[in-house]
Motif scaffolding. Structure first.
Motif, PDB file in Angstrom:
ATOM      1  N   SER A   1      50.719  40.092  36.502  1.00 13.90           N
ATOM      2  CA  SER A   1      50.245  39.674  35.180  1.00 13.90           C
ATOM      3  C   SER A   1      51.025  38.464  34.667  1.00 13.90           C
ATOM      4  O   SER A   1      50.875  38.077  33.518  1.00 13.90           O
TER       5      SER A   1
ATOM      6  N   THR B   1      56.977  41.694  31.789  1.00  9.95           N
ATOM      7  CA  THR B   1      56.490  40.388  32.227  1.00  9.95           C
ATOM      8  C   THR B   1      56.656  39.348  31.133  1.00  9.95           C
ATOM      9  O   THR B   1      57.087  38.215  31.385  1.00  9.95           O
TER      10      THR B   1
ATOM     11  N   ASP C   1      48.748  35.685  33.588  1.00  6.10           N
ATOM     12  CA  ASP C   1      48.143  35.980  32.288  1.00  6.10           C
ATOM     13  C   ASP C   1      49.133  35.698  31.160  1.00  6.10           C
ATOM     14  O   ASP C   1      48.755  35.235  30.089  1.00  6.10           O
ATOM     15  N   SER C   2      50.422  35.996  31.412  1.00  5.18           N
ATOM     16  CA  SER C   2      51.436  35.768  30.388  1.00  5.18           C
ATOM     17  C   SER C   2      51.595  34.277  30.100  1.00  5.18           C
ATOM     18  O   SER C   2      51.644  33.853  28.943  1.00  5.18           O
TER      19      SER C   2
ATOM     20  N   CYS D   1      50.632  36.078  24.982  1.00  9.58           N
ATOM     21  CA  CYS D   1      49.845  35.390  26.002  1.00  9.58           C
ATOM     22  C   CYS D   1      49.830  33.903  25.676  1.00  9.58           C
ATOM     23  O   CYS D   1      49.408  33.513  24.584  1.00  9.58           O
TER      24      CYS D   1
END
Length: 396
Positions: A42, A15, A45-46, A293
């Motif tokens: 995700s 991801t 979130d990344s 992140c």
């Protein structure tokens, strides 16, 4: 449209790589969509921002989205869902249970393909980057066009024609007994319309000038093994891999004795990655001291991965299936890297060659020149399974 699929074992960092690739493409001026088809999303979130089913602008030229299988189900499969719900309710299930069970296993994978096809047809973006499910699920997704075609040709079309013809005669007797109606034309046509979209997408997936898979791996034994299997299975489905990304390499400046054994093992596995995936190019990404992140972290990953490169280039052009003629003999050659010959099972039925590796199987519809012949031998050579067809053999 350039299509790039990122896949790998769960937790390897695909991801983050997909998101960083999207950043670089957007930076170069390409209208880019990063789409997550992983049921355990995700991507939001990344990027460290909220994403949903509809594309959201992340920054200039870059959009992100996470597939909502329930939304796709209602938009594309509503008539079928309502019919299945009706059948289940007639069998005694309450409304909530019936609606939940109307969502058949594997539907999220099918809708991932349908969503890809829709973006391809709309041609709104220059680059589509798919943050796909972990390897096993992604391979099932890529095999859907062929599997669905097999069932449609042999079972569904005859059943559909029979149902349409018999419904007016049988319905008056059937409904009072069963408690629900026979499927109408709209319900019966929906699966075939789905199949037509998926079949059309197969041409995009197998065009190695337009679509590439990039395998994200880590320098660990189990991860490398799964990545090698994935590469072979992708080749079996005629989907080309153009790049391997070895992620989370412990940097040389880490000198703590605790990591010494890790670094030694990683060095061995790094050599294996380069050797086992040759001639595919391999990019190495270090283990960062922070989690990937947010856009600032992804910018650093982008620089490491691509620097001044264009990620939309085809890094290596694989030829996964080819037919070679030598006088009166033909050879069908399948690129199956790293697969021992004794792990492969072959059989021929009519004009189809059945190739099985482990629990993955593909039915190859043979060219006319080979369909009338029988395989006369097979051997592994330079990562190609070479299947000979002798002239004059009797058709099955």
């Amino acid at each position: 449209m350039r299509v790039i699929l990122m896949t790998g074992k769960g937790g390897v960092g695909k991801t983050s790589v997909a998101a960083a690739t999207g950043l670089r493409c957007a930076e170069l001026g390409y209208k880019t969509l990063v789409l997550s088809t992983d049921p355990a999303h995700s991507l939001a979130d990344s990027f460290d921002l909220e994403l949903n089913h509809d594309p959201r602008l992340v920054r200039s030229n870059l959009w992100g989205a996470e597939l909502d299988a329930l939304r796709e189900l209602e938009d594309n499969w509503g008539a079928v869902k309502r019919y299945i719900t009706q059948v289940l309710q007639a069998r005694g299930l309450d409304g909530v249970q019936a609606e939940e069970l109307a969502i058949l296993p594997g539907m999220d994978e099918i809708f991932g393909l349908v969503r890809m096809k829709r973006h391809y047809d709309e041609n709104e973006y220059d680059v589509l980057i798919i943050d796909s499910a972990p390897t096993g699920t992604a391979l099932r997704l890529l095999s859907l066009p062929e599997v669905s075609g097999w069932y449609m040709r042999r079972f569904y079309k005859p059943l559909q024609q029979m149902s349409v013809a018999l419904r007016p005669l049988v319905e008056p007797l059937f409904k009072p007994i069963a408690g629900f109606s026979l499927p109408d034309k709209e319900v019966m046509e929906a699966p075939y319309e789905f199949y037509q979209q998926i079949e059309a997408l197969e041409k995009v997936l197998t065009d190695n000038a337009q679509t590439s898979v990039r395998l994200v791996t880590n320098p660990e034994k189990m991860v490398i093994k799964e990545s090698l299997r994935a590469h072979a299975y992708l080749s079996l489905y005629n989907v080309a891999t153009d790049l391997v990304i070895a992620n989370r390499i412990i940097p040389s400046e880490v000198t703590d004795p605790f990591f010494q054994r890790w670094k030694e093992n990683q060095q061995q596995y790094r050599e294996e990655i380069h050797e086992n995936f040759r001639p595919l190019p391999v990019k190495e990404v270090p283990l960062y001291s922070e989690e990937m992140c947010g856009l600032d972290a992804l910018e650093r990953l982008k620089e490491t991965l691509y620097a001044s490169e264009d990620p939309t280039q085809v890094y290596y052009k694989e030829s996964t299936i080819r037919v070679v003629q030598n006088q009166n003999q033909y050879s069908l050659e399948l690129y199956l890297p790293g697969v021992p010959k004794d792990h492969i099972q072959l059989s021929k039925t009519g004009d189809e060659l059945n190739v099985r590796i482990g629990n993955h199987r593909r039915n190859l519809v043979l060219p006319q020149a080979l369909a009338a012949l029988q395989p006369s031998g097979a051997k592994m050579e330079d990562d190609y399974l070479k299947i000979q067809f002798a002239a004059g053999a009797v058709r099955a």
